[in-house]
Write an enzyme that holds these catalytic residues in place. Structure first.
Site, short mmCIF file in Angstrom:
data_model
loop_
_atom_site.label_atom_id
_atom_site.label_comp_id
_atom_site.label_asym_id
_atom_site.label_seq_id
_atom_site.Cartn_x
_atom_site.Cartn_y
_atom_site.Cartn_z
N GLN B 221 0.66 -1.04 0.18
CA GLN B 221 0.12 0.09 -0.42
C GLN B 221 0.45 1.38 -0.15
O GLN B 221 0.50 2.39 -0.04
CB GLN B 221 -0.47 0.16 1.34
CG GLN B 221 -2.60 -1.17 1.20
CD GLN B 221 -3.23 -0.79 2.18
OE1 GLN B 221 -2.80 -2.22 3.62
NE2 GLN B 221 -3.32 0.40 2.99
N ARG B 368 -8.24 -0.11 7.93
CA ARG B 368 -9.65 0.86 7.24
C ARG B 368 -9.98 1.29 8.23
O ARG B 368 -11.24 1.14 8.97
CB ARG B 368 -10.77 -0.26 7.26
CG ARG B 368 -11.53 0.68 6.41
CD ARG B 368 -12.99 -0.41 5.39
NE ARG B 368 -13.33 0.79 4.35
CZ ARG B 368 -13.71 -0.20 3.90
NH1 ARG B 368 -13.76 -1.44 2.95
NH2 ARG B 368 -14.64 1.13 2.82
N CYS B 369 -8.69 2.35 9.73
CA CYS B 369 -9.84 3.23 10.28
C CYS B 369 -8.53 4.16 10.85
O CYS B 369 -8.56 4.58 11.93
CB CYS B 369 -9.21 1.67 11.65
SG CYS B 369 -7.35 1.66 12.33
N GLU B 738 -12.82 5.12 5.15
CA GLU B 738 -12.68 3.95 6.33
C GLU B 738 -13.51 4.70 7.33
O GLU B 738 -14.25 3.68 8.01
CB GLU B 738 -11.28 4.53 7.37
CG GLU B 738 -10.04 3.80 6.62
CD GLU B 738 -8.94 4.62 7.19
OE1 GLU B 738 -8.13 3.30 6.93
OE2 GLU B 738 -9.14 5.60 7.51
#
Lengths: 163, 784, 289
Positions: B221, B368-369, B738
């Site tokens: 990523q 995802r936070c 997110e």
């Protein structure tokens, strides 16, 4: 090492053959031996469905099937979905309805949907969700996948096209 | 106000269909495992079955003797090259291959390389490792007990305590609590889970002895950061490393850390001079790569009897596993957890977090936070509901009463954040309207009278994304700017490269739309590239919802630089002065003279064929964007559940999600992100769990037991938006990937607790499995 | 992920298959649907040196009523049971069961024969077959024989099949009029094994008395369990709410669940009780049609 065996399959309409180990999984046969990498592997316990291919008209998990078992049989993978250079209505539907994000589950998902529509050309939402319940997606939340399949079903009904 | 472009140009606000779809729907994507190079060989890790053990011996003879095996790398081999350990992304180090001992089940102990995958699998079984088991520590609450084993013998300080971090005003907060009329407390565990993207992690490491360059196809990523780290740690000149992140099958934070498998593949390729492919299995992915959460939290709210909150006090124990491999900005051991005051106007707050080691897989990555924001949002939204219960107040009204009002922005939170903009009541009211909230409450009352269990859960989250400003944010020392480079060709088409890396978020389309908006070039004429470190400008990658706030902003700024030059060229072509020109997407015109204009295409052509004197040829720009602040998307989610008393199963009947991420590039893509994030929240709330028994055996280490929702468990998501732009972002966007995962777990839990509140239930820890709910019902005498 | 090496044979007759199984003994495993065996091989928990693929043997298919029995060939796929009109209308308990086995993809390969022969107490058909008082037909070196379902499940992963025997057919006595059955399974998500499952098959008298009762339990013991005491409590009695409740409690008492990731023992017992009650209610509804 085990005796290798000769395997003949009809893959996306083409005759293919190779000499392989019996333990070679169909998914690896398709990807590594026949060179079609559209079929993906997402797990090692037969749970995710990313490896879905169509065997003699039925969607199966190619990671849970030995290539030798496919001898003399017909396979359809995502690479075989286009017709005369045109996208299949399912492929088109996934594009129109944003039914994919990372695309990793997409080939398997499209093939499961293909099998679903062949047996049930006008499925309800519930039937669609049931039909794809063996295919895991981590990105879309399935909502647009349902719409994509409905889009394709409607188009195919309209055009009088079978899956 | 943002000018709306035509659908043909496809700028901001258009639901342009995605360009990346074409190859993906044909199965012609290029994922790492699709990469096939001449002479390529395969690697597989050998892993520890024990959670804590000394390694007495590693015998590779039988593995090496297997035909087709090319090498077996052990910890001792790496030690000679100084590579047995590598730095983590967070002030710690982790073993690449264990030398003296192992610290978690499934830890890498050796790495075999063979001609094909199947031989590699056979060879891995033939490596003989002799272990001497050691006592195991899996309970983070016991980590600091005097009789618990010290796990990290390699550290100077012999303790399982990693860090203590605090922020806020402890004394003032304590004083407020002492004087408080009402106090509410919740102990909430955010359980260990795992992002489980559908594609596992892997790489192809190709050291070319001819060119001396290492090309690394990587599920990354953050390709540039990885390149720099490989250069520093591996001692390979950075200009001789090319990282290519091709198509990535989902990331969700799992693909931010550097894993031992990557390092071993690189070492193997250097040693063998051949490309080495390493693709982990799902079991390896779940058991050894970056887990998420495992936060054990206590929140207390001090409030007045009128329901006005006054102070928040938070204490958290963070379980980081065997190594602190948290992927988060270096000054923030608990990430952005201190956004835990949420959407509410607390006067005082204090937050402390302690991290500990245990015999579990390392990490604490952002799933995802945005760096622990899920934990923070979950905590405050649960605490507000507990307060509502305490006050016998309606949870929607309690929130409305305490929202930071719109006129207080930019808002300084008592824990140090400056929220850019917000209008929480607008999102809440829209959600209440969509839900038909009053009717739902009436229905609930009627059902309750009949003994039926129905619950309504609300979550009004504010999250903090877009890391981040250089003065505060860096990962492993690299500042968290991001970048875009745009080049316009003579025929008016363009290529735009970014320092981020989409794993499904649709940048090839959406980021093209940013450029389309700024330059009026049709989005179909703009190619977007990411992920090749030889060509893309340096960036910190895509995670933590940072791409639109940073790289997207860079795209707009770079495009504006191009527009500035284009204006000069237009002035030259139109024989006018720049002040007399006005811009509409796609053309400069002379003010008041209709017909006297030049399109961006004509200008582009001139940049190569009719260059104004004094100007360089070409039409391109690069911009490195240092965001002035983070951005603060928010929303209100409302969840309606019905509980089956006989089985404890919860059915999510409805879920309403009103999100505010400021100005939106592509509404279709944003909705897709919302659907996906809510589904992950559903999985986390009801079924996702990685746990360990007392011997450190991992449970939930494959997809049979790590449960992820199918289309059948996933409800229909009802979505809407409000729009409160970010005042500091070039086009007012905030990022949204997110938000749904941040805001939804609390909505689900609040709904289930609400269904059982009349029985005296205040809190249930996730996952809300049917058996957990059933046990509560049995305890409360509802099940016979 | 990668199975160990093995030799592969695909006989085209039953006798050839039996001969191969005899020849290789413990080193051989039958490959039917493969949806239980292959995952075990990929985890290297099963390591047969010989795989005897029986899928090319003719005569092992078919779903038909004949001679007083519903006959299901050993190689019939779960998907075909799920979509069979005959089964959906006349044996809805089997439709209930087939449709919740794993997921639609697995069902295209998984066989009903394999579901019984594997001996996994977590499989779904065993409980249903117990409730239906089925028979298993096996072919082996000594010829063909019929095994009563009550004798079929011996212990965990062990059935009454001899090493070289192949399950060729499942036979279910056609229930008389006034019969109905249902299968209820609770799973953590679609595709999972049962946390608990209950099959109930009833034959009712015109005056509402239970003439025949079969209750089978899934995944709450080392083998599938026939809840005999629950059956006993209903046989010859009227089936009202109280009777169903009592039977459900007895079934729960007869179950032997273990605590695991699917839930604690107490919960599974509670589920057996609840699902037995629901299965009886649905079976009764269907019996009355």
């Amino acid at each position: 090492m085990a005796k290798t065996q000769r395997v003949h399959v009809k893959l996306n309409g083409q005759e293919r053959e190779a000499e392989i180990e019996p333990r070679l999984l169909l998914a690896h046969f398709i990807r590594d031996v026949l060179g079609l990498t559209g079929t993906h592997l997402g797990c090692d316990t037969s749970n995710c469905g990313a490896c879905t291919v169509i065997l003699d008209g039925r969607p199966i998990k190619s990671c849970t099937f030995f290539a030798v078992q496919a001898d003399g049989r017909e396979l359809l993978t995502i690479e075989g979905m286009m017709r005369d250079g045109k996208l299949h209505p399912l492929q088109q539907g996934f594009h129109e309805e944003h039914g994919l994000q990372c695309g990793f589950c997409t080939p398997g998902m499209i093939l499961s949907a293909y099998a679903l529509l062949r047996g049930n050309p006008s499925p309800s939402e519930e039937e669609i969700r049931w039909g794809i319940s063996g295919n895991m997606c981590r990105c879309t939340g399935y909502q647009n996948i349902v719409k994509a399949i409905q889009n394709a079903a409607a188009k195919m009904q309209q055009e009088g096209v079978a899956a | 106000m943002i000018a709306k472009t035509s659908p043909e140009i496809g700028g901001l606000g258009h639901s342009v269909k995605r360009k990346e779809d074409l190859r993906l729907i044909q199965g012609k994507g290029n994922f790492v495992d699709d990469v096939r190079l001449a002479g390529m060989v395969y690697g597989q890790a050998v892993r520890s079955p024990f959670a804590h053990a000394r390694i007495r011996s590693v015998n590779v003879e039988n593995a090496l003797a297997l035909p087709g095996v090319l090498a077996v790398i052990t910890g001792k081999d790496l030690e000679k090259a100084g590579l047995a350990w590598m730095p983590t992304l967070f002030h710690d180090r982790q073993m690449v291959l264990a030398v003296d001992k192992v610290l978690f089940q499934s830890q890498e102990v050796a790495f075999v390389v063979a001609e094909d995958r199947y031989t590699a699998a056979d060879a891995a079984e033939l490596v003989e490792v002799e272990y001497e088991e050691l006592p195991v520590l899996v309970d983070p609450h016991r980590a600091l007990d005097p009789d618990s084993p010290i796990l990290r013998e390699d550290r100077e300080e012999k303790t399982n305590h990693i860090f203590h971090w605090e922020v806020g005003d402890r004394e003032a907060t304590d004083r407020t609590f002492q004087q408080a009329e009402v106090r509410a407390q919740v102990n909430a565990i955010f359980q260990r889970c795992h992002p489980a993207p559908l594609e596992t992690c892997g790489c192809v490491a190709d050291y070319n002895t001819g060119t001396g360059r290492l090309t690394l196809w990587l599920t990354s990523q953050a390709p540039h950061a990885h390149r720099t780290l490989f250069a520093i740690v591996g001692g390979i000149p950075e200009n001789n490393i090319r990282v290519i992140s091709p198509d990535i099958g989902g990331g969700f934070g799992n693909k931010v850390p550097i894993y031992p498998g990557y390092v071993c593949a690189v070492v193997a390729s250097l040693k063998l001079g051949r490309p080495v492919k390493w693709i982990e299995t799902r079991s390896e992915n779940l058991q050894s790569t970056g887990f998420a959460r495992d936060y054990h939290m206590t929140a207390e709210i001090a409030a007045g009897r009128d329901g006005r909150v006054k102070a928040l006090r938070v204490k958290t124990l963070a379980d980081h596993g065997a190594f602190n491999a948290a992927a988060q900005p270096s000054k923030f051991p608990a990430g952005l957890f201190s956004v835990c005051t949420g959407s509410y106007d607390f006067q005082k707050a204090f937050c402390e977090v302690d991290g500990v080691y245990t015999n579990k897989a390392p990490g604490g990555i952002a799933y995802r936070c945005s760096f622990r924001v899920t934990e923070a949002a979950y905590l405050i939204e649960r605490a507000m509901d507990v307060l509502a219960q305490e006050l016998k107040a309606d949870p929607a009204e309690l929130r409305l009463k305490n929202f930071i009002p719109p006129d207080r922005f930019p808002y300084q939170s008592p824990l140090g954040w400056s929220y850019d903009s917000g209008n929480y009541a607008a999102a809440m009211n829209r959600a209440l309207e969509m839900a038909g909230y009053q009717e739902l409450r009436k229905e609930q009352a009627a059902k309750r009278a009949k003994g039926e269990l129905m619950g309504i859960g609300i979550s009004s989250f504010t999250e903090i994304v877009g890391a981040g400003p250089a003065h505060t944010f860096d990962i492993a020392g690299i500042k968290m700017f991001d970048s875009c480079e745009i080049r316009v060709h003579p025929t008016g088409k363009a290529i735009a490269r970014f320092g981020t890396k989409s794993q499904g978020q649709g940048h090839e389309t959406a980021f093209g739309q940013i450029v389309a908006q700024e330059l009026g070039i049709p989005v179909a004429d703009i190619t977007v590239e990411e992920g090749d470190t030889d060509t893309a400008p340096y960036g910190l990658g895509t995670y933590a919802s940072r791409s639109t706030p940073t790289a997207g902003a860079a795209g707009a700024m770079a495009a504006r630089k191009i527009r500035d030059k284009a204006k000069k060229i237009a002035a030259f072509l139109l024989e006018a002065s720049e002040e007399d020109l006005e811009w509409e997407p796609g053309r400069f015109s002379v003010k008041g003279v209709p017909g006297k204009s030049k399109t961006i295409q004509e200008i582009a052509f001139a940049a190569y064929t009719n260059i104004p004197p004094g100007l360089e040829a070409g039409l391109e720009a690069v911009h490195y964007y240092d965001p002035p602040n983070l951005t603060f998307p928010f929303g209100t989610y409302i969840c309606v559940v019905d509980i089956d008393k006989g089985t404890g199963e919860t059915k999510v009947r409805r879920f309403i999600a009103v999100d505010d991420c400021g100005n939106i590039i592509n509404p279709m893509i944003v909705d897709g992100q919302i659907h996906g994030g809510l589904t992950e929240g559903l999985g986390i709330a009801f079924m996702q769990l990685i746990s360990y028994d007392e011997s450190g055996n991992v449970q939930g280490g494959n997809f049979m037991d790590y449960l992820v929702p199918t289309a059948m468990e996933t409800p229909h998501w009802e979505t809407d938006k409000t729009c409160t732009p970010s005042p500091h972002h070039p086009f007012g966007a905030k990022g949204v990937g997110e938000s749904p995962n941040v805001g939804s777990p609390a909505a689900f839990v609040n709904a289930v607790v609400d269904a059982l509140a009349h029985l005296g239930v205040k809190h249930i820890d996730m996952p809300l499995t049917p058996w957990k709910v059933w046990q509560i019902l049995k305890q409360k005498g509802v099940v016979d | 992920m990668i199975p160990p090496s093995f030799e592969y044979v695909r006989p085209t007759t039953i006798s050839e298959a039996i001969a191969l199984l005899e020849q290789h003994g413990e080193d051989a495993k039958v490959l039917s649907g493969g949806q239980s065996l292959i995952p075990m091989m990929k985890l290297r928990l099963a390591r047969p040196a010989w795989i005897v693929d029986i899928n090319a043997i003719p005569g092992l298919g078919g779903i038909r009523e004949e001679g007083g029995f519903l006959q299901i060939g050993g190689l019939v796929r779960e998907a075909d049971i799920e979509t069979s009109e005959l089964i959906r209308t006349r044996y809805p308990i089997l439709h209930d069961t087939a449709r919740v086995i794993a997921d639609p993809l697995v069902r295209n390969l998984a066989t009903a024969g394999g579901n019984l022969a594997h001996g996994d107490p977590a499989n779904d058909h065993p409980a249903t077959m117990l409730a239906l008082r089925a028979e298993v037909v096996a072919a082996g070196p000594k010829g063909e024989r019929s095994i009563a379902i009550d004798d079929f499940f011996v212990s965990i992963f062990t059935t009454a099949l001899e090493p070289a025997e192949i399950l060729t057919q499942i036979r279910i006595p056609i229930p008389p009029t006034g019969s109905g059955g249902a299968y209820f399974k609770l799973e953590r998500k679609v595709g999972d094994f049962a946390t608990a499952g209950v099959a109930a098959q009833l034959t009712m008298d015109a005056n509402g008395t239970c003439r025949q009762v079969g209750i089978g339990l899934t995944n709450v013991g080392p083998t599938p369990i026939r809840a005999r005491k629950a059956e006993e409590a209903l046989r010859g009695k009227k089936l009202d709410e109280a009777a169903a409740g009592r039977a459900a409690q007895l079934a729960a008492d007869e179950s032997q669940p273990s605590s695991d990731l699917r839930g604690p023992e107490e919960y599974k017992r509670g589920l057996v009780k609840e699902l037995t009650r629901r299965a009886l209610v649905r079976a009764l509804e269907r019996a009355r049609r």
